[in-house]
Design a protein around this motif. Structure first.
Motif, PDB file in Angstrom:
ATOM      1  N   ALA A  22       0.853  -1.199   0.000  1.00  0.00           N
ATOM      2  CA  ALA A  22       0.000   0.000   0.000  1.00  0.00           C
ATOM      3  C   ALA A  22       0.883   1.242   0.000  1.00  0.00           C
ATOM      4  N   PRO A  23       0.425   2.314  -0.651  1.00  0.00           N
ATOM      5  CA  PRO A  23       1.199   3.569  -0.650  1.00  0.00           C
ATOM      6  C   PRO A  23       1.250   4.161   0.762  1.00  0.00           C
ATOM      7  N   GLU A  24       2.243   4.985   0.956  1.00  0.00           N
ATOM      8  CA  GLU A  24       2.437   5.538   2.287  1.00  0.00           C
ATOM      9  C   GLU A  24       1.417   6.613   2.610  1.00  0.00           C
ATOM     10  N   ASN A  25       0.973   7.293   1.636  1.00  0.00           N
ATOM     11  CA  ASN A  25      -0.039   8.320   1.871  1.00  0.00           C
ATOM     12  C   ASN A  25      -1.420   7.717   1.680  1.00  0.00           C
ATOM     13  N   LEU A  26      -2.067   7.413   2.733  1.00  0.00           N
ATOM     14  CA  LEU A  26      -3.423   6.865   2.659  1.00  0.00           C
ATOM     15  C   LEU A  26      -4.370   7.932   3.204  1.00  0.00           C
ATOM     16  N   GLN A  27      -4.808   8.787   2.331  1.00  0.00           N
ATOM     17  CA  GLN A  27      -5.712   9.858   2.732  1.00  0.00           C
ATOM     18  C   GLN A  27      -6.970   9.786   1.885  1.00  0.00           C
ATOM     19  N   GLY A  28      -8.081  10.040   2.513  1.00  0.00           N
ATOM     20  CA  GLY A  28      -9.354  10.060   1.795  1.00  0.00           C
ATOM     21  C   GLY A  28      -9.800   8.642   1.442  1.00  0.00           C
ATOM     22  N   TRP A  31      -7.757   4.699   1.612  1.00  0.00           N
ATOM     23  CA  TRP A  31      -7.936   3.603   2.571  1.00  0.00           C
ATOM     24  C   TRP A  31      -8.831   2.509   1.991  1.00  0.00           C
ATOM     25  N   LEU A  32      -9.739   2.898   1.129  1.00  0.00           N
ATOM     26  CA  LEU A  32     -10.631   1.906   0.517  1.00  0.00           C
ATOM     27  C   LEU A  32      -9.849   0.940  -0.374  1.00  0.00           C
ATOM     28  N   ARG A  33      -8.789   1.454  -1.029  1.00  0.00           N
ATOM     29  CA  ARG A  33      -7.972   0.574  -1.871  1.00  0.00           C
ATOM     30  C   ARG A  33      -7.292  -0.512  -1.037  1.00  0.00           C
ATOM     31  N   LEU A  38      -8.759  -6.397   1.655  1.00  0.00           N
ATOM     32  CA  LEU A  38      -8.716  -7.113   2.938  1.00  0.00           C
ATOM     33  C   LEU A  38     -10.092  -7.671   3.315  1.00  0.00           C
ATOM     34  N   LEU A  39     -11.137  -6.909   3.032  1.00  0.00           N
ATOM     35  CA  LEU A  39     -12.501  -7.357   3.293  1.00  0.00           C
ATOM     36  C   LEU A  39     -12.849  -8.569   2.429  1.00  0.00           C
ATOM     37  N   VAL A  40     -12.463  -8.530   1.153  1.00  0.00           N
ATOM     38  CA  VAL A  40     -12.721  -9.661   0.243  1.00  0.00           C
ATOM     39  C   VAL A  40     -11.959 -10.898   0.720  1.00  0.00           C
ATOM     40  N   ILE A  41     -10.707 -10.719   1.115  1.00  0.00           N
ATOM     41  CA  ILE A  41      -9.928 -11.867   1.616  1.00  0.00           C
ATOM     42  C   ILE A  41     -10.584 -12.452   2.869  1.00  0.00           C
TER      43      ILE A  41
END
Length: 178
Positions: A22-28, A31-33, A38-41
């Motif tokens: 995951a990229p280091e900047n998780l804004q907006g 987080w869904l990406r 993770l939810l699907v797994i």
């Protein structure tokens, strides 16, 4: 148990891989990406574990059912054997008691007939010829009738015993023992 452990390790490694990629900047909405994969797994792993546990339960239930069926069959077979032993023991006891009763009756009848024949012989010796002959003839007829009836009863009791033995048969088990 090992299957569940391997599944948990696989899920954790996939989660770690997604977090590390995951990229280091998780804004907006970024987080869904991360959150959606993770939810699907998690969703698919829940179904996977549920399926494995259901199959495990079905296997255990089928093994228990087979074990109970074998135990039930053993109990039925042992009950049949005990029933057969009891019937044979009872038949032997009845035969023994009837032999004793017939032996006592035969002794009494034999003694009575010997007494009558002795009385007939005494009549012959004391010059009562007609009475002696009639007494001896009657005693001989009674002895013959008694022997005929005894033979007939013996044949009937043997036939009855054979019929009883033919009715009681043990049928062996047809299911294979493990």
């Amino acid at each position: 148990m090992l299957r569940f452990f391997l599944g948990i390790v696989l899920i954790q490694s996939a989660t770690v891989a997604l977090v590390l990629l995951a990229p280091e900047n998780l804004q907006g909405f970024a987080w869904l990406r991360l959150f959606i994969p993770l939810l699907v797994i998690g969703f698919f792993s829940a179904f996977w574990f549920s399926s494995m546990s259901k199959h495990k339960n079905k296997d255990e239930i089928s093994q228990l059912q087979a074990q109970h069926a074998r135990e039930r069959e053993k109990l039925q077979l042992n009950a049949e054997r005990a029933k057969t032993r009891l019937i044979k023991k009872t038949q032997q006891q009845i035969a023994k008691e009837s032999k004793m009763a017939h032996g006592k009756a035969n002794f009494k009848v034999g003694a009575a007939l010997a007494g009558v024949m002795g009385f007939g012989a005494l009549m012959l010796l004391t010059q009562f010829l007609t009475l002696g002959v009639v007494t001896l003839t009657t005693a001989g007829g009674a002895l013959g009738g008694y022997l005929y009836r005894g033979r007939k009863d013996k044949n009937n009791s043997l036939a009855h015993l054979e019929q009883r033995q033919n009715k009681v048969k043990i049928i062996p088990s047809t299911s294979p023992e493990k």
